[in-house]
Design a protein around this motif. Structure first.
Motif, PDB file in Angstrom:
ATOM      1  N   ALA A   1      -6.148   4.831   7.508  1.00 31.46           N
ATOM      2  CA  ALA A   1      -5.735   3.979   6.391  1.00 31.46           C
ATOM      3  C   ALA A   1      -5.070   4.845   5.325  1.00 31.46           C
ATOM      4  CB  ALA A   1      -6.941   3.259   5.795  1.00 31.46           C
ATOM      5  N   THR A   2      -3.820   4.534   5.023  1.00 29.81           N
ATOM      6  CA  THR A   2      -3.103   5.254   3.974  1.00 29.81           C
ATOM      7  C   THR A   2      -2.659   4.267   2.909  1.00 29.81           C
ATOM      8  OG1 THR A   2      -0.973   5.034   5.100  1.00 29.81           O
ATOM      9  CG2 THR A   2      -2.272   7.006   5.595  1.00 29.81           C
ATOM     10  N   THR A   3      -2.342   4.800   1.773  1.00 29.91           N
ATOM     11  CA  THR A   3      -1.836   3.990   0.675  1.00 29.91           C
ATOM     12  C   THR A   3      -0.624   4.710   0.096  1.00 29.91           C
ATOM     13  OG1 THR A   3      -2.450   2.805  -1.343  1.00 29.91           O
ATOM     14  CG2 THR A   3      -3.412   5.006  -1.048  1.00 29.91           C
ATOM     15  N   ASN A   4      -0.193   4.311  -1.084  1.00 33.59           N
ATOM     16  CA  ASN A   4       0.944   4.971  -1.724  1.00 33.59           C
ATOM     17  C   ASN A   4       0.708   5.064  -3.221  1.00 33.59           C
ATOM     18  OD1 ASN A   4       1.899   2.465  -2.936  1.00 33.59           O
ATOM     19  ND2 ASN A   4       2.561   1.908  -0.880  1.00 33.59           N
ATOM     20  N   PHE A   5       1.617   5.725  -3.911  1.00 38.86           N
ATOM     21  CA  PHE A   5       1.451   5.933  -5.345  1.00 38.86           C
ATOM     22  C   PHE A   5       1.570   4.639  -6.146  1.00 38.86           C
ATOM     23  CE2 PHE A   5       2.330  10.414  -4.269  1.00 38.86           C
ATOM     24  CZ  PHE A   5       1.328  11.024  -5.004  1.00 38.86           C
TER      25      PHE A   5
ATOM     26  N   GLU B   1       0.346   1.616  -5.168  1.00 37.61           N
ATOM     27  CA  GLU B   1      -0.873   0.823  -5.007  1.00 37.61           C
ATOM     28  C   GLU B   1      -2.149   1.528  -5.453  1.00 37.61           C
ATOM     29  OE1 GLU B   1      -0.792   0.086  -0.835  1.00 37.61           O
ATOM     30  OE2 GLU B   1       0.721  -1.488  -0.999  1.00 37.61           O
ATOM     31  N   ILE B   2      -2.108   2.831  -5.650  1.00 33.11           N
ATOM     32  CA  ILE B   2      -3.345   3.591  -5.838  1.00 33.11           C
ATOM     33  C   ILE B   2      -4.128   3.176  -7.087  1.00 33.11           C
ATOM     34  CG2 ILE B   2      -2.315   5.586  -7.030  1.00 33.11           C
ATOM     35  CD1 ILE B   2      -5.140   5.647  -4.406  1.00 33.11           C
ATOM     36  N   GLU B   3      -3.452   2.841  -8.162  1.00 36.38           N
ATOM     37  CA  GLU B   3      -4.179   2.478  -9.381  1.00 36.38           C
ATOM     38  C   GLU B   3      -4.998   1.209  -9.181  1.00 36.38           C
ATOM     39  OE1 GLU B   3      -2.099   2.766 -13.119  1.00 36.38           O
ATOM     40  OE2 GLU B   3      -0.830   4.360 -12.314  1.00 36.38           O
ATOM     41  N   GLN B   4      -4.445   0.231  -8.472  1.00 33.00           N
ATOM     42  CA  GLN B   4      -5.194  -1.001  -8.194  1.00 33.00           C
ATOM     43  C   GLN B   4      -6.397  -0.720  -7.302  1.00 33.00           C
ATOM     44  OE1 GLN B   4      -2.075  -3.415  -6.547  1.00 33.00           O
ATOM     45  NE2 GLN B   4      -1.666  -4.413  -8.508  1.00 33.00           N
ATOM     46  N   LEU B   5      -6.211   0.135  -6.307  1.00 30.13           N
ATOM     47  CA  LEU B   5      -7.315   0.483  -5.424  1.00 30.13           C
ATOM     48  C   LEU B   5      -8.420   1.207  -6.186  1.00 30.13           C
ATOM     49  CD1 LEU B   5      -5.352   1.666  -2.268  1.00 30.13           C
ATOM     50  CD2 LEU B   5      -6.755  -0.387  -2.474  1.00 30.13           C
ATOM     51  N   MET B   6      -8.044   2.103  -7.073  1.00 29.40           N
ATOM     52  CA  MET B   6      -9.030   2.847  -7.856  1.00 29.40           C
ATOM     53  C   MET B   6      -9.830   1.930  -8.782  1.00 29.40           C
ATOM     54  SD  MET B   6      -9.289   6.095  -7.233  1.00 29.40           S
ATOM     55  CE  MET B   6      -8.429   7.573  -6.758  1.00 29.40           C
ATOM     56  N   GLN B   7      -9.186   0.865  -9.281  1.00 28.74           N
ATOM     57  CA  GLN B   7      -9.898  -0.085 -10.129  1.00 28.74           C
ATOM     58  C   GLN B   7     -10.941  -0.870  -9.337  1.00 28.74           C
ATOM     59  OE1 GLN B   7      -6.880  -2.445 -12.067  1.00 28.74           O
ATOM     60  NE2 GLN B   7      -6.297  -0.777 -13.438  1.00 28.74           N
TER      61      GLN B   7
END
Length: 151
Positions: free
Chosen positions: A20-24, A26-32
């Motif tokens: 599972a990878t993400t990107n720069f 989407e990362i802020e939403q995932l961290m929240q």
């Protein structure tokens, strides 16, 4: 016919896990939603060691499970032409020659002694603070050991 259904069923259960990878973006939403450490893999298309890490290191099933369960992982092309915003700063590709250049995100995170080398692994906290940087090819066992020490 029953045997084919049974064999197909077993094969689908034994299918390897996907990384599972993400990107720069989407990362802020995932961290929240859930704060986790972040691992950024900086690569280029011409880097043979980067390709080897993608094929071998990041294909290891034990490492995939560990990364999927405990970290966010971003694969980022250090020569990407994509414009992104990071920490309220516009980051984009900076041309350095006729056909070469480096994305400012790669420079920001992976530069050492004025140079970005590939592959580069950058380990960040859930607050985006750099913990450690590794600028070399790593086998799956080496990356696994590094994760145990760093986090």
């Amino acid at each position: 016919m029953k045997y084919w259904i049974w064999i197909v069923g077993l094969w689908s259960c034994a299918a390897p896990a996907q990384l599972a990878t993400t990107n720069f973006v989407e990362i802020e939403q995932l961290m929240q939603k859930e704060a986790r450490p972040l691992l950024v893999f900086f690569y280029t298309d011409w880097c043979s060691y980067c390709a080897l890490m993608k094929q071998k290191t990041f294909a290891d099933q034990a490492l995939i499970k560990e990364l999927n369960d405990n970290y966010y992982l971003i694969f980022f092309d250090g020569e990407s032409r994509e414009t992104l915003w990071w920490n309220q700063v516009k980051m984009e590709f900076v041309k350095r020659g006729l056909k070469s250049g480096t994305h400012q995100l790669a420079t920001y995170f992976a530069e050492q002694k004025g140079v970005v080398t590939y592959p580069s692994l950058v380990f960040l906290t859930d607050q985006y603070q750099k913990i450690y940087q590794q600028n070399t090819y790593l086998k799956a066992s080496e990356l696994h050991a590094l994760l145990q020490v760093i986090y």
